[in-house]
Design a protein around this motif. Structure first.
Motif, PDB file in Angstrom:
ATOM      1  N   PRO A 211       0.829  -1.207   0.000  1.00 44.19           N
ATOM      2  CA  PRO A 211       0.000   0.000   0.000  1.00 44.19           C
ATOM      3  C   PRO A 211       0.867   1.261   0.000  1.00 44.19           C
ATOM      4  O   PRO A 211       2.002   1.253   0.470  1.00 44.19           O
ATOM      5  CB  PRO A 211      -0.788  -0.130   1.314  1.00 44.19           C
ATOM      6  CG  PRO A 211       0.084  -0.955   2.184  1.00 44.19           C
ATOM      7  CD  PRO A 211       0.774  -1.946   1.277  1.00 44.19           C
ATOM      8  N   VAL A 212       0.289   2.341  -0.587  1.00 43.52           N
ATOM      9  CA  VAL A 212       0.953   3.642  -0.506  1.00 43.52           C
ATOM     10  C   VAL A 212       0.698   4.207   0.889  1.00 43.52           C
ATOM     11  O   VAL A 212      -0.442   4.376   1.305  1.00 43.52           O
ATOM     12  CB  VAL A 212       0.424   4.589  -1.595  1.00 43.52           C
ATOM     13  CG1 VAL A 212       1.025   5.975  -1.415  1.00 43.52           C
ATOM     14  CG2 VAL A 212       0.763   4.040  -2.965  1.00 43.52           C
ATOM     15  N   ILE A 213       1.791   4.452   1.623  1.00 46.36           N
ATOM     16  CA  ILE A 213       1.707   4.908   3.009  1.00 46.36           C
ATOM     17  C   ILE A 213       1.873   6.424   3.019  1.00 46.36           C
ATOM     18  O   ILE A 213       2.836   6.955   2.471  1.00 46.36           O
ATOM     19  CB  ILE A 213       2.790   4.243   3.866  1.00 46.36           C
ATOM     20  CG1 ILE A 213       2.648   2.709   3.807  1.00 46.36           C
ATOM     21  CG2 ILE A 213       2.726   4.734   5.307  1.00 46.36           C
ATOM     22  CD1 ILE A 213       3.805   1.976   4.436  1.00 46.36           C
ATOM     23  N   GLU A 214       0.918   7.110   3.618  1.00 47.22           N
ATOM     24  CA  GLU A 214       1.003   8.569   3.721  1.00 47.22           C
ATOM     25  C   GLU A 214       1.659   8.960   5.036  1.00 47.22           C
ATOM     26  O   GLU A 214       1.268   8.481   6.104  1.00 47.22           O
ATOM     27  CB  GLU A 214      -0.392   9.179   3.616  1.00 47.22           C
ATOM     28  CG  GLU A 214      -0.384  10.704   3.699  1.00 47.22           C
ATOM     29  CD  GLU A 214      -1.768  11.300   3.500  1.00 47.22           C
ATOM     30  OE1 GLU A 214      -1.958  12.465   3.869  1.00 47.22           O
ATOM     31  OE2 GLU A 214      -2.646  10.589   2.975  1.00 47.22           O
ATOM     32  N   LEU A 215       2.681   9.821   4.962  1.00 43.24           N
ATOM     33  CA  LEU A 215       3.339  10.372   6.149  1.00 43.24           C
ATOM     34  C   LEU A 215       2.873  11.816   6.262  1.00 43.24           C
ATOM     35  O   LEU A 215       3.434  12.716   5.635  1.00 43.24           O
ATOM     36  CB  LEU A 215       4.864  10.299   6.021  1.00 43.24           C
ATOM     37  CG  LEU A 215       5.462   8.909   5.716  1.00 43.24           C
ATOM     38  CD1 LEU A 215       6.962   9.004   5.591  1.00 43.24           C
ATOM     39  CD2 LEU A 215       5.073   7.911   6.796  1.00 43.24           C
ATOM     40  N   PRO A 216       1.794  12.087   7.039  1.00 45.83           N
ATOM     41  CA  PRO A 216       1.207  13.431   7.053  1.00 45.83           C
ATOM     42  C   PRO A 216       2.213  14.460   7.550  1.00 45.83           C
ATOM     43  O   PRO A 216       3.005  14.212   8.462  1.00 45.83           O
ATOM     44  CB  PRO A 216       0.013  13.277   8.011  1.00 45.83           C
ATOM     45  CG  PRO A 216      -0.238  11.808   8.091  1.00 45.83           C
ATOM     46  CD  PRO A 216       1.098  11.157   7.922  1.00 45.83           C
ATOM     47  N   GLY A 217       2.193  15.622   6.890  1.00 53.72           N
ATOM     48  CA  GLY A 217       3.065  16.709   7.303  1.00 53.72           C
ATOM     49  C   GLY A 217       2.500  17.411   8.529  1.00 53.72           C
ATOM     50  O   GLY A 217       1.310  17.304   8.849  1.00 53.72           O
ATOM     51  N   PRO A 218       3.357  18.121   9.313  1.00 52.01           N
ATOM     52  CA  PRO A 218       4.789  18.249   9.038  1.00 52.01           C
ATOM     53  C   PRO A 218       5.556  16.990   9.436  1.00 52.01           C
ATOM     54  O   PRO A 218       5.271  16.408  10.471  1.00 52.01           O
ATOM     55  CB  PRO A 218       5.199  19.442   9.904  1.00 52.01           C
ATOM     56  CG  PRO A 218       4.207  19.425  11.031  1.00 52.01           C
ATOM     57  CD  PRO A 218       2.921  18.924  10.459  1.00 52.01           C
TER      58      PRO A 218
END
Length: 967
Positions: A211-218
């Motif tokens: 899966p594409v893993i999202e690393l939310p900013g900041p």
């Protein structure tokens, strides 16, 4: 990314230059820089202003230093002569480079060529990029995860990516926006096990996209790991399973842009080779030795091992007998190998001279060895009979017999041994071939003769320096040796370094210093390029040869030639058809012509070479035509066409701009199907060259006709979508008769005011205007208004009267707020329960236009004290039984019932004067209508009643009395 106006008022006093009155003093300065984006490439616009410049009529400039290795000087414009205010504006593009995120550009005033250093103004520009550029590095760790052959493993890769432009690299404008990462498993998979590689406990179809893993900013870093990967224990050495880590960030966002990637592998590695190098049997008193194995760095164990790390073995420490030695080694991959060796140590060996020689006459004295501890040496060349010192120079060339006799050892062992030792003279060698020079040929190899001399019928090794490369000629015989020289362009130096003569297992050598020089002059480098943009005449060709030679002769193949000392020449080739068609009456048109060019180059040493090529040149057409008329009014649509293209064997394509085409040379004319603008294009071409020209004609349309729908009626607010049926128009103005307008072809408009709206549409075209009008009627809306009395009551049975004061209403709906409604115009309502109630009135006009009003918390009902009051007489209704039911708020003296306030339960019994019960009711709204239970009418007279009442407060009351019933 920063942009700001910066103002300052410096006080600068410098000396003026002789001859002028200008200097570097200014009143104030300001600047504004505006980047267009954060991600590379970043284009900035920079405006710089200086006020109060003392230029004295000289030139004013601004030096922009961009902090990326580039700079420029821009001439300033005086924007206010009264205040001597000067302005410059320029742009610059930053591209991410190295590991920099910030650039510090500087602007400096330049007056009459003098840089005013104290006037400098500085800005800062931030440049971001993807996470594998500009300081970012995508890294799936480790790069290689080794698994020892025969073993299995379950592991996870770590995401050790270093982000682009985040702290500590960039703190002011960090690239901490959201990242997206993805693990792709099995991008390459050579594992051969019958048990496939598993990802997260399951066999997948590879490549398997996680899966594409999202690393939310900041976000400034990642601690993500891959899914667990399990590899079986029966894969083969060298087999791999590859995993790819993908990265997106603000500058290459997911999913629109491609990711940057890094790949790592799981690799099956071999066990280290622990094979021990075999050793001979030792005597008990032999010196210690260092054992060795195929792979070093391991640990030794066993009897006689005195250093486990170096493998030092002492026969004395081990003692006589057979000893099992173990060696274990672990390599950098954590894989281990083991081997054993059985070493025998014997007691007091027999006497045995260690073989030696042959020796060269120049060899130093040699200490002969024997297995016995003590004894006596003898023979030619022995200088010390006790210690066995042999001197080759004393012995001289030849074969010498050496003997050794042992002394008895502690066990009474002794022995005698004889050794034949040979001493030989040193060899010699030299070149027989002289030095030579020549120009480079197709094969520059030559042969050199070398004379080798030595003793006897032995063989030799010759060590040479072949142009900087050591070469050894092995096992050559004496006398002349021929060597092939692979001569290269330039100076070839060959040197004899050493000659070695073999005598069995011993060698004698002589260092040499003889050389041979072979000089090969190079031919010129004939690399030639012909640069041109096309092959349609005229063709400008830039010929470029290799620079650095004395003589260039150019033959262009068109009857012209040149001799130059320059390696670059330009030449134009021309091939055209005759311009006058009369000249072509007997001419057959050729489609092309070939030019064969040739170049000869000569070097300083007189070495020559040549090269050449062919150019195929094609004639080039010139397209042109005449059209008339260029403007006319519909329905006239015909034009006349004359082809004015250059003469030649061309093909033609007419595109009339109306979907019609023609391929004849002269179509004569064309009729257009309708009005409008038409671009007529003529393409004149051959299979290789072409030209085109386009001309526009205009056919004016008829005057426009304005028409639209609908004309309609409705209640406000009324939204209408108008359909425009106008023709011969291209722009429109709508007037909605309410102060608003529109230029859309088919607008949607909402009418709010109740009236007749005269909507007008004006259509504009090339041939004039037209206006039409429609009526949109908006109905009047009602106004809902009401009141009530009372609005507060302490009686649950209170009747509330509602008065409708609405204007322009036709029918209504009341919502009393307790779940009950009414369609009467002026209704009454009993709530019957305590509470505060909102009342809403809905009103509709005769055109069904609505209005609504709500009075919040308008009615309040409070439960007060209970009360029951009975009448003392009632009369028969004269018609028949009614059941005794009565309604609140009505006066009916044909039913005997009390006036009840705030009662929740009621029971009443009617008796005759003699105590006989003749009627009973348990309902609050049911009394006695004078009829008995058997349906007969009671006699006129006096009757006794008894009532049981329960009030809303919970209080109870029993009431008794008499009542007179009249017929």
């Amino acid at each position: 990314m920063k942009n700001a106006w910066i103002f300052c008022i410096p006080f600068i006093f410098l000396c003026a230059f002789e001859g002028y009155g200008q200097d570097c003093s200014i009143g104030s300065k300001a600047n504004d820089i505006l980047p267009d984006r954060l991600c590379s490439p970043v284009e900035v616009e920079w405006e710089v202003i200086y006020r109060g410049v003392n230029d004295a009529g000289t030139t004013v400039e601004v030096l922009y230093t961009w902090d990326d290795g580039s700079s420029e000087t821009v001439t300033a414009t005086e924007i206010d002569a009264a205040t001597s205010t000067w302005r410059t504006f320029t742009t610059h593009t930053y591209v991410s480079d190295d590991d920099r995120c910030n650039y510090l550009p500087e602007a400096t005033l330049v007056v009459n060529g003098v840089v005013c250093t104290s006037s400098a103004q500085e800005q800062i520009v931030t440049v971001w990029d993807n996470d594998d550029t500009n300081g970012g590095r995508v890294n799936a760790s480790p790069n290689v995860y080794p698994i020892c052959v025969g073993q299995g493993a379950t592991m996870r890769f770590d995401d050790n990516t270093r982000f682009n432009c985040v702290p500590p690299q960039e703190n002011d404008v960090p690239n901490t926006d959201t990242r997206w990462i993805q693990w792709v498993y099995g991008t390459s998979n050579s594992m051969s096990s019958s048990t496939p590689v598993m990802v997260d406990g399951a066999v997948r179809a590879y490549p398997f996209y996680g899966p594409v893993i999202e690393l939310p900013g900041p976000v400034t870093g990642s601690s993500e790991q891959s899914l667990p990967i399990t590899v079986a224990d029966d894969n083969l050495v060298g087999e791999e399973f590859e995993v790819e880590l993908r990265y997106w960030n603000f500058c290459n966002p997911y999913p629109t842009d491609p990711p940057v990637t890094d790949r790592s592998v799981i690799r099956i590695v071999d066990l280290p080779d622990a094979t021990i190098t075999p050793v001979d049997t030792f005597c008990e008193f032999n010196d210690p030795v260092f054992l060795s194995a195929a792979t070093g760095g391991g640990t030794w164990n066993g009897p006689g091992i005195t250093d486990p790390s170096t493998g030092e073995f002492s026969p004395f420490a081990a003692g006589p007998g057979d000893h099992l030695i173990t060696y274990e080694v672990t390599d950098g991959n954590g894989c281990s190998g083991t081997d054993t060796e059985l070493i025998t140590v014997r007691e007091a060996p027999d006497a045995e001279i260690t073989p030696a020689g042959p020796f060269c006459t120049y060899d130093p004295a040699f200490d002969l060895e024997v297995s016995a501890a003590q004894g006596t040496w003898g023979g030619t060349g022995i200088a010390d009979t006790i210690n066995g010192i042999f001197v080759p120079a004393v012995a001289g060339p030849g074969i010498h017999s050496i003997t050794f006799t042992t002394e008895p050892d502690p066990w009474g062992c002794y022995g005698i041994d004889t050794l034949e030792v040979e001493v030989v003279a040193p060899p010699d060698a030299w070149f027989l071939t002289p030095d030579s020079v020549w120009c480079e040929t197709g094969d520059n190899r030559t042969t050199a003769g070398i004379l080798v001399s030595g003793s006897g019928n032995s063989y030799f090794d010759l060590v040479l320096d072949m142009g900087g490369t050591p070469v050894t000629l092995e096992h050559v015989t004496g006398d002349t040796v021929n060597v092939v020289l692979d001569n290269q362009t330039g100076t070839n130096l060959y040197r004899l370094l050493k000659v070695i003569e073999y005598h069995g297992g011993t060698t004698c050598e002589t260092l040499l210093d003889d050389s041979l020089i072979m000089e090969v002059y190079p031919l010129p480098d004939m690399h030639l390029t012909a640069g041109y943009d096309g092959l349609c005449s005229p063709v400008a060709v830039a010929f470029t040869a290799v620079a650095g030679y004395d003589f260039y002769f150019w033959d262009f193949g068109d009857g012209t030639a040149r001799e130059t000392r320059n390696n670059v020449v330009d030449h134009t080739y021309v091939f055209e058809y005759p311009h006058d068609p009369a000249d072509t009456a007997e001419l057959t048109f050729r489609p092309d012509t070939a030019f064969h060019y040739r170049l000869i180059i000569e070097t300083l040493h007189g070495c020559r070479d040549s090269t050449g090529g062919d150019l195929l040149i094609y004639p080039n057409p010139v397209a042109d035509f005449f059209v008339t008329p260029e403007i006319q009014s519909y329905p006239e649509t015909g034009v006349t066409l004359v082809n004015l293209s250059s003469w030649g064997d061309w093909s033609y394509l007419w595109d009339f701009g109306d979907g019609e085409t023609d391929t004849v040379r002269d179509p004569g004319g064309h009729e257009f199907p309708t009005h409008g603008f038409f671009d007529i294009e003529l393409k004149t071409y051959s299979p290789h060259c072409r030209d085109s020209i386009s001309k526009r004609v205009q056919i004016l349309p008829p005057p426009p006709v304005a028409e639209f729908e609908p004309d309609t009626v409705g209640c406000p607010p009324l939204e209408i979508s108008f359909t425009n049926y106008s023709v011969y128009a291209d722009t429109y103005i709508w007037d909605f008769d309410d102060g608003t307008f529109s230029s859309e072809p088919g607008p949607t408009h909402t009418f709010y005011k109740s009236k007749e709206h005269h909507v007008k549409l004006t259509a504009y075209g090339l041939s004039g205007t037209d206006t039409t009008e429609r009526i949109v009627r908006i109905h009047d809306t009602p106004q809902a208004v009401f009141s009530a009395y009372p609005t507060t009551a302490r009686n649950l049975k209170q009747i509330f009267k509602f008065v409708n004061n609405s204007a322009r209403g036709s029918y209504y709906l009341w919502d009393f707020g307790d779940g009950n409604t009414s369609a009467e115009e002026n209704p009454s309502h009993i709530y019957g329960v305590e509470g505060t109630f909102d009342v809403t009135l809905y009103a509709w006009s005769e055109d069904d236009c609505p209005d609504t009003t709500t009075r919040e918390a308008y009615i309040r009902v409070i439960a007060g004290e209970g009360e029951v009051e009975f009448p003392n007489v009632f009369r028969w209704n004269g018609t028949g039984p009614t059941g005794g039911y009565w309604k609140e708020g009505t006066i009916d003296n044909t039913v005997f019932h009390p006036n009840i306030i705030n009662a929740v339960d009621f029971r009443m019994i009617i008796y005759t004067r003699w105590g006989e019960m003749i009627y009973e009711t348990n309902e609050i709204n049911k009394g006695w209508d004078g009829y008995l239970d058997n349906g007969k009418l009671a006699s006129q007279g006096v009757y006794v009643y008894k009532a049981f009442v329960t009030y809303i407060s919970g209080d109870q009351e029993i009431i008794a009395g008499d009542v007179t019933f009249l017929h």
